[in-house]
Design an enzyme around this catalytic site. Structure first.
Site, PDB file in Angstrom:
ATOM      1  N   ASP A  39      75.312 -31.736  69.286  1.00  0.00           N
ATOM      2  CA  ASP A  39      75.064 -32.694  70.368  1.00  0.00           C
ATOM      3  C   ASP A  39      73.630 -32.590  70.876  1.00  0.00           C
ATOM      4  O   ASP A  39      72.902 -33.579  70.949  1.00  0.00           O
ATOM      5  CB  ASP A  39      75.991 -32.396  71.556  1.00  0.00           C
ATOM      6  CG  ASP A  39      77.292 -33.165  71.515  1.00  0.00           C
ATOM      7  OD1 ASP A  39      77.245 -34.379  71.336  1.00  0.00           O
ATOM      8  OD2 ASP A  39      78.349 -32.541  71.672  1.00  0.00           O
ATOM      9  N   GLU A  86      73.291 -37.930  77.101  1.00  0.00           N
ATOM     10  CA  GLU A  86      74.443 -37.344  77.782  1.00  0.00           C
ATOM     11  C   GLU A  86      74.209 -35.883  78.119  1.00  0.00           C
ATOM     12  O   GLU A  86      74.668 -35.389  79.152  1.00  0.00           O
ATOM     13  CB  GLU A  86      75.678 -37.479  76.882  1.00  0.00           C
ATOM     14  CG  GLU A  86      76.912 -36.806  77.447  1.00  0.00           C
ATOM     15  CD  GLU A  86      78.099 -36.854  76.495  1.00  0.00           C
ATOM     16  OE1 GLU A  86      79.186 -36.457  76.923  1.00  0.00           O
ATOM     17  OE2 GLU A  86      77.932 -37.286  75.343  1.00  0.00           O
ATOM     18  N   ASP A 103      74.268 -41.351  72.984  1.00  0.00           N
ATOM     19  CA  ASP A 103      75.428 -40.461  72.946  1.00  0.00           C
ATOM     20  C   ASP A 103      75.372 -39.768  71.588  1.00  0.00           C
ATOM     21  O   ASP A 103      75.699 -40.368  70.560  1.00  0.00           O
ATOM     22  CB  ASP A 103      76.738 -41.229  73.103  1.00  0.00           C
ATOM     23  CG  ASP A 103      77.913 -40.303  73.378  1.00  0.00           C
ATOM     24  OD1 ASP A 103      77.781 -39.087  73.134  1.00  0.00           O
ATOM     25  OD2 ASP A 103      78.959 -40.783  73.840  1.00  0.00           O
ATOM     26  N   ILE A 157      76.988 -37.327  69.971  1.00  0.00           N
ATOM     27  CA  ILE A 157      78.260 -37.335  69.240  1.00  0.00           C
ATOM     28  C   ILE A 157      79.331 -37.791  70.222  1.00  0.00           C
ATOM     29  O   ILE A 157      79.803 -37.018  71.048  1.00  0.00           O
ATOM     30  CB  ILE A 157      78.636 -35.962  68.653  1.00  0.00           C
ATOM     31  CG1 ILE A 157      77.564 -35.453  67.684  1.00  0.00           C
ATOM     32  CG2 ILE A 157      79.979 -36.051  67.932  1.00  0.00           C
ATOM     33  CD1 ILE A 157      77.871 -34.105  67.070  1.00  0.00           C
ATOM     34  N   ASP A 158      79.677 -39.065  70.155  1.00  0.00           N
ATOM     35  CA  ASP A 158      80.762 -39.573  70.986  1.00  0.00           C
ATOM     36  C   ASP A 158      82.077 -39.065  70.422  1.00  0.00           C
ATOM     37  O   ASP A 158      82.250 -39.000  69.203  1.00  0.00           O
ATOM     38  CB  ASP A 158      80.734 -41.110  70.986  1.00  0.00           C
ATOM     39  CG  ASP A 158      81.735 -41.690  71.956  1.00  0.00           C
ATOM     40  OD1 ASP A 158      81.643 -41.362  73.144  1.00  0.00           O
ATOM     41  OD2 ASP A 158      82.599 -42.467  71.516  1.00  0.00           O
ATOM     42  N   THR A 203      83.401 -35.906  71.192  1.00  0.00           N
ATOM     43  CA  THR A 203      83.065 -34.540  70.777  1.00  0.00           C
ATOM     44  C   THR A 203      84.313 -33.724  70.475  1.00  0.00           C
ATOM     45  O   THR A 203      84.319 -32.908  69.540  1.00  0.00           O
ATOM     46  CB  THR A 203      82.233 -33.844  71.868  1.00  0.00           C
ATOM     47  OG1 THR A 203      81.104 -34.656  72.186  1.00  0.00           O
ATOM     48  CG2 THR A 203      81.739 -32.493  71.400  1.00  0.00           C
ATOM     49  N   ASP A 238      78.187 -44.066  76.576  1.00  0.00           N
ATOM     50  CA  ASP A 238      79.316 -44.466  75.725  1.00  0.00           C
ATOM     51  C   ASP A 238      79.257 -45.941  75.360  1.00  0.00           C
ATOM     52  O   ASP A 238      79.637 -46.335  74.254  1.00  0.00           O
ATOM     53  CB  ASP A 238      80.656 -44.237  76.450  1.00  0.00           C
ATOM     54  CG  ASP A 238      80.944 -42.795  76.759  1.00  0.00           C
ATOM     55  OD1 ASP A 238      80.791 -41.960  75.867  1.00  0.00           O
ATOM     56  OD2 ASP A 238      81.340 -42.508  77.902  1.00  0.00           O
TER      57      ASP A 238
END
Length: 377
Positions: A54, A79, A153, A155-156, A158, A298
């Site tokens: 991330d 994020e 984002d 890694i949406d 996670t 997101d």
């Protein structure tokens, strides 16, 4: 602007390779999970993790875009905090260094003796991405990077990325959970209006190569600026009976209101970005979320692509209020330049009041009509 769009796709491809690399190195992956605490924690989950993937992905995107487009520096938001636990129990600010060797040294402060892993990561961070996408190269809408800002984002979904499940069968093409719902999202919005302008969704874990068993990805992009609408996809046809995708956490009242609209059948999936992607791909006609548990990072990228295809993402609470008050005109859409008043940490950028992502206006109207009967919405 064409150059910026290509750059967004390029950094998403680099990000996707980093995500795959961190999963391939299983001992590294198990080592590099840190629990979010304090204002960075997402209140929806008992445990909400950030990984080195991330943080590193976010910092790579910031570095590469800021280097190529200095006008964006200070306007690229993500994020994650870039602080990570080091091997001594302190913290280190993860960033892209000037040289591969310096990045290796910084990563070793997190990884300890994992020299080979640090070198693999640094190689991925510093490599150049070459895109052979003719359609993308020809996309040249007219807006300046100096007018835009970016939400990342890295890694949406996670939790699904960490869990890594590959055996979740899809229902009508929609995966209820699993690794496929872990996406890289990069969206650009107009600094003044807050409207999403450019969006890139990258699917790092789209499919496995049958020969090598390595994961292969794919990406989608869209542009919605003024009268310009460009997209890597064509608008899908609506289903005769609308398909609506929800979170498993969605309440019974919302499910009960939407069930009759959908012929008694609702769909469920993990990850806000993935559920919006299901709408973009025509697997679903709408994604409904009644709570303020998604964030600007997101929604920005998928929202831009939906706008490029003729749809959008409306603010559910505001749309229902306007409907009940009999106000004419289009329902209010999400914007990405206004932090919530009185909130701190991640909550400053929560999409308060829920949302509806849609492609076809008739489905939006039907969904809002059904939800208008739910007390308290």
């Amino acid at each position: 602007m064409g150059g910026l769009l290509q750059a967004l796709v390029g950094v998403s491809e680099k990000a996707a390779e980093l995500a795959r690399l961190c999963r391939r190195e299983e001992p590294l992956f198990q080592l590099l999970v840190a629990e979010k605490t304090g204002p960075d924690r997402n209140r929806r989950f008992l445990q909400d993790f950030k990984t080195l993937a991330d943080v590193l992905i976010q910092e790579v995107i910031k570095h590469d875009l800021g280097k190529e487009f200095p006008e964006l520096q200070g306007h690229i938001h993500g994020e994650e905090s870039n602080e990570f636990r080091d091997v001594q129990g302190g913290t280190v600010a993860v960033r892209v260094c000037a040289t591969r060797e310096d990045t290796v040294a910084l990563l070793l402060s997190v990884l300890g003796p994992e020299q080979a892993a640090a070198e693999l990561l640094a190689d991925a961070v510093h490599r150049d991405v070459v895109l052979g996408d003719v359609t993308l190269a020809g996309a040249k809408p007219g807006v300046s990077p100096r007018d835009l800002a970016v939400w990342i984002d890295p890694i949406d979904s996670t939790n699904e990325y960490i869990g890594g499940r590959e055996d979740v069968p899809p229902v009508d093409g929609i995966a209820p959970a699993g690794l496929c719902s872990a996406l890289v999202l990069v969206g650009a919005f107009d600094r003044l209006s807050g409207r999403p302008v450019l969006g890139v969704i990258n699917e790092p874990f789209f499919r496995r190569d049958p020969q090598t068993r390595r994961w292969q990805g794919r990406y989608h992009w869209g542009v919605a600026h003024g009268d310009t609408r460009l997209c890597s996809l064509s608008p899908p046809d609506p289903h005769p009976v609308p398909r609506v995708v929800l979170s498993r956490a969605e309440g019974a009242a919302v499910r009960g209101a939407l069930g009759p609209l959908c012929g008694g059948r609702l769909h469920f999936a993990a990850g806000a970005g993935y559920k919006m992607l299901c709408v973009i791909l025509g697997l679903a006609d709408a994604y409904v979320l009644s709570e303020g548990t998604t964030f600007a990072w997101d929604a920005c990228a998928p929202h831009a692509i939906l706008r490029a295809l003729g749809g959008g993402v409306v603010a559910l609470e505001g749309a229902l209020r306007a409907r009940r008050e009999g106000r004419a005109g289009d329902p209010p859409e999400l914007v990405y330049n206004r932090p919530a008043e009185g909130a701190g940490g991640a909550e400053r950028w929560a999409n308060r009041g829920g949302l509806v992502a849609y492609l076809h206006p008739q489905h939006l109207e039907a969904v809002l009509g059904a939800l208008a009967t739910v007390p308290g919405l």
